[in-house]
Design a protein around this motif. Structure first.
Motif, PDB file in Angstrom:
ATOM      1  N   ALA A 184      -3.339 -26.103  21.271  1.00  0.00           N
ATOM      2  CA  ALA A 184      -4.073 -25.068  22.019  1.00  0.00           C
ATOM      3  C   ALA A 184      -5.502 -24.949  21.500  1.00  0.00           C
ATOM      4  N   LEU A 185      -5.657 -25.016  20.198  1.00  0.00           N
ATOM      5  CA  LEU A 185      -6.984 -24.971  19.597  1.00  0.00           C
ATOM      6  C   LEU A 185      -7.838 -26.135  20.095  1.00  0.00           C
ATOM      7  N   LEU A 186      -7.255 -27.329  20.078  1.00  0.00           N
ATOM      8  CA  LEU A 186      -7.991 -28.514  20.520  1.00  0.00           C
ATOM      9  C   LEU A 186      -8.275 -28.475  22.020  1.00  0.00           C
ATOM     10  N   LYS A 187      -7.388 -27.819  22.755  1.00  0.00           N
ATOM     11  CA  LYS A 187      -7.554 -27.706  24.208  1.00  0.00           C
ATOM     12  C   LYS A 187      -8.662 -26.724  24.566  1.00  0.00           C
ATOM     13  N   GLY A 188      -8.973 -25.838  23.627  1.00  0.00           N
ATOM     14  CA  GLY A 188     -10.098 -24.942  23.870  1.00  0.00           C
ATOM     15  C   GLY A 188      -9.783 -23.471  23.815  1.00  0.00           C
TER      16      GLY A 188
END
Length: 74
Positions: free
Chosen positions: A63-67
């Motif tokens: 989720a962090l990497l997804k934004g």
């Protein structure tokens, strides 16, 4: 557990914070210029194998990497 709670637990377990995971994902080719280039399954597999994270914690990093934005996630 809150999103920040997941990030705190991950940092305690791995010694790595959000910026570290963003950099590692970029180095592995999972992101390019901050944008995901692979599906969730590849990220989850990497995090489970390399950092022994559980599914929920790995999904928090995805989720962090997804934004997903969080004021404490830098």
């Amino acid at each position: 557990m809150s999103f920040q709670g997941y990030l705190n637990t991950i940092k305690a377990k791995t010694g790595k914070g959000p910026a570290d995971f963003r950099q590692l994902a970029e180095q592995k080719g999972f992101t390019k210029n901050g944008e995901l280039t692979v599906k969730a399954g590849e990220i989850i597999k990497w995090l489970k194998e390399d950092f022994e994270l559980g599914h929920g914690h790995a999904m928090a990093i995805f989720a962090l990497l997804k934004g997903v934005k969080n004021e404490d996630s830098e």
